[in-house]
Design an enzyme around this catalytic site. Sequence first.
Site, short mmCIF file in Angstrom:
data_model
loop_
_atom_site.label_atom_id
_atom_site.label_comp_id
_atom_site.label_asym_id
_atom_site.label_seq_id
_atom_site.Cartn_x
_atom_site.Cartn_y
_atom_site.Cartn_z
N GLU A 1 -33.03 -22.55 -21.04
CA GLU A 1 -33.54 -22.83 -19.69
C GLU A 1 -34.79 -23.69 -19.78
O GLU A 1 -35.73 -23.37 -20.52
CB GLU A 1 -33.86 -21.50 -18.98
CG GLU A 1 -34.17 -21.64 -17.52
CD GLU A 1 -34.42 -20.28 -16.85
OE1 GLU A 1 -34.06 -19.24 -17.41
OE2 GLU A 1 -35.01 -20.28 -15.76
N ASP B 1 -34.32 -25.15 -14.16
CA ASP B 1 -35.00 -24.21 -13.24
C ASP B 1 -36.04 -25.04 -12.47
O ASP B 1 -35.75 -25.60 -11.43
CB ASP B 1 -35.60 -23.09 -14.07
CG ASP B 1 -36.49 -22.12 -13.27
OD1 ASP B 1 -36.86 -21.08 -13.83
OD2 ASP B 1 -36.80 -22.39 -12.11
N LYS C 1 -33.41 -20.55 -7.31
CA LYS C 1 -34.42 -19.60 -6.83
C LYS C 1 -34.77 -20.01 -5.40
O LYS C 1 -35.15 -21.17 -5.16
CB LYS C 1 -35.68 -19.66 -7.68
CG LYS C 1 -35.51 -19.18 -9.12
CD LYS C 1 -36.82 -19.24 -9.86
CE LYS C 1 -36.69 -18.78 -11.30
NZ LYS C 1 -37.99 -18.88 -12.03
N GLY D 1 -35.18 -15.30 -11.07
CA GLY D 1 -36.14 -14.32 -10.52
C GLY D 1 -37.55 -14.87 -10.57
O GLY D 1 -37.86 -15.75 -11.38
N SER E 1 -34.97 -10.33 -17.81
CA SER E 1 -35.83 -11.32 -18.44
C SER E 1 -37.00 -10.60 -19.09
O SER E 1 -37.70 -9.82 -18.43
CB SER E 1 -36.34 -12.30 -17.38
OG SER E 1 -37.28 -13.18 -17.95
N LYS F 1 -32.56 -12.36 -21.29
CA LYS F 1 -33.27 -13.65 -21.35
C LYS F 1 -34.59 -13.40 -22.04
O LYS F 1 -35.33 -12.49 -21.65
CB LYS F 1 -33.47 -14.18 -19.94
CG LYS F 1 -34.51 -15.26 -19.77
CD LYS F 1 -34.31 -15.92 -18.41
CE LYS F 1 -35.61 -16.17 -17.71
NZ LYS F 1 -35.41 -16.90 -16.43
N ASP G 1 -35.66 -19.02 -22.29
CA ASP G 1 -36.34 -19.79 -21.25
C ASP G 1 -37.61 -20.36 -21.85
O ASP G 1 -38.47 -19.62 -22.32
CB ASP G 1 -36.67 -18.89 -20.06
CG ASP G 1 -37.25 -19.70 -18.89
OD1 ASP G 1 -37.42 -19.11 -17.81
OD2 ASP G 1 -37.50 -20.90 -19.06
N LYS H 1 -38.21 -15.32 -23.66
CA LYS H 1 -39.04 -16.51 -23.52
C LYS H 1 -39.26 -17.12 -24.89
O LYS H 1 -39.41 -16.39 -25.88
CB LYS H 1 -40.39 -16.11 -22.93
CG LYS H 1 -40.28 -15.44 -21.59
CD LYS H 1 -39.85 -16.45 -20.59
CE LYS H 1 -39.76 -15.84 -19.23
NZ LYS H 1 -39.36 -16.87 -18.26
O1 LIG Z 1 -38.06 -11.92 -12.01
C1 LIG Z 1 -37.63 -11.80 -13.18
O2 LIG Z 1 -37.28 -10.73 -13.66
C2 LIG Z 1 -37.58 -13.03 -14.07
C3 LIG Z 1 -38.90 -13.72 -14.04
C4 LIG Z 1 -38.87 -14.93 -14.92
O3 LIG Z 1 -38.21 -14.94 -15.94
C5 LIG Z 1 -39.67 -16.05 -14.54
C6 LIG Z 1 -40.45 -16.04 -13.43
C7 LIG Z 1 -41.34 -17.10 -13.16
C8 LIG Z 1 -41.54 -18.06 -14.05
C9 LIG Z 1 -41.01 -17.90 -15.38
O4 LIG Z 1 -41.84 -17.13 -16.16
C10 LIG Z 1 -39.64 -17.22 -15.41
C11 LIG Z 1 -38.60 -18.25 -15.09
O5 LIG Z 1 -38.91 -19.42 -15.21
O6 LIG Z 1 -37.45 -17.90 -14.78
MG LIG Z 2 -37.12 -20.24 -15.78
#
Ligand SMILES: O=C(O)CCC(=O)C1=CC=C[C@@H](O)[C@@H]1C(=O)O
Ligand SMILES: [Mg+2]
Length: 373
Positions: free
Chosen positions: A215, A240, A264, A292, A138, A163, A190, A165
């Site tokens: 997402e 999510d 998660k 994550g 990500s 992934k 996402d 943003k």
């Molecule tokens: O832990 C990772 O490598 C992914 C983290 C990640 O994409 C996210 C973590 C927390 C909130 C968001 O920003 C995003 C998510 O929503 O998945």
């Molecule tokens: Mg997410």
Amino acid sequence: MYVHIDTVILRHLEMELKSPFTTSFGTMKTRPVLLVEAIDENGERGWGEGVAFSAPWYTEETLETTWHMLEHFLIPLLFQAPIHHPDELRTRFSMIRRNYMAKAALEGAVWDVFAKRHRMSLSAALGGEKREVEVGISIGIQPITNLLKRMEQALAEGYRRVKIKIKPGWDVDVVRVVRQHFPDVPLMVDANSAYSLHDIDRLQALDDYDLLMIEQPLAVDDIVDHAKLQAKLNTPICLDESICSYEDAKRAIELQSCRIINIKIGRVGGLTEAKRIHDLCQQHHIPVWCGGMLEGGVGRAHSIALATLPHFSLPSDTAASANYWDRDFIDPEVTVHHGRIFVSKQSGIGYEVNMKEVERRVVRSKIYKRAKG
Ligand SMILES: O=C(O)CCC(=O)C1=CC=C[C@@H](O)[C@@H]1C(=O)O
Ligand SMILES: [Mg+2]
């Protein structure tokens, strides 16, 4: 065999991210970690991790609310009676509303003790079948040249999915440029709830770029508008933030609000609930993957164990420790080889907590002991 947890130690660590992580709601340079150590009557130690951030931008929880709920409610509930199986904590903690990340942090430590007491890996204790898990990466919002460079590097490291943003004003154009450079890479976006149904034209425009999924485009607690949106998109919606429980997942599946669910552990209240959601999605042929939370090594180890369950079919956001930190606080650190993590056969979470690395980062700690007698 009953497990009596006699001691719980909470430690607040501050972890310096290698590079700031930007999403539609802000940028993070350091990641607070709430490390939970549970010690049973035999001295067996289990580890869990609270994944709430320092501010309530992802859900309503923060590190401070997590600490408060553990100290005043959840640890006392845990101390009330021994447990025969960690699944019992879901019921025991159910009198506490929400506070899922706090529940998951303590439950995860108990799962680790339980697995170690039974000389099993956490993966095996959960019913995991995979010997390795596929890993995606990500990448936060950053200037397009940096994004393309980071993608080049990630693909060279073997990551199986990328992934990125998005947010209004940083979406269709960015995806178009990424696709021009990487026409075939498995790609997802996402939005972290940055859109509404008024943005439907922009979101439909993403249908032209062969995305694996979009997402959480709409509000964090919505499943009704997501159903309206999914009916107008070819690209699967992955939920999510909207899915905090088995019941949320059941409603989202019934309303056809999404075609994929990101599980998660912290968001849904622990491994037992995560497994229930996995099983429900398996029954309804809804693909799942393990999301994550920029976890430290203990939280990452829990996610890897969860991702070994049979219905996890898409790459997880469990990138290597080196993707986040100069040094993780576990040994060995999590490494990714050709886009895969090999699942440890060691008992429990499969990694040792490196106390030297923990102590370097601790800003606060407190010991809680069960009153004997
Ligand atoms: O832990 C990772 O490598 C992914 C983290 C990640 O994409 C996210 C973590 C927390 C909130 C968001 O920003 C995003 C998510 O929503 O998945
Ligand atoms: Mg997410």
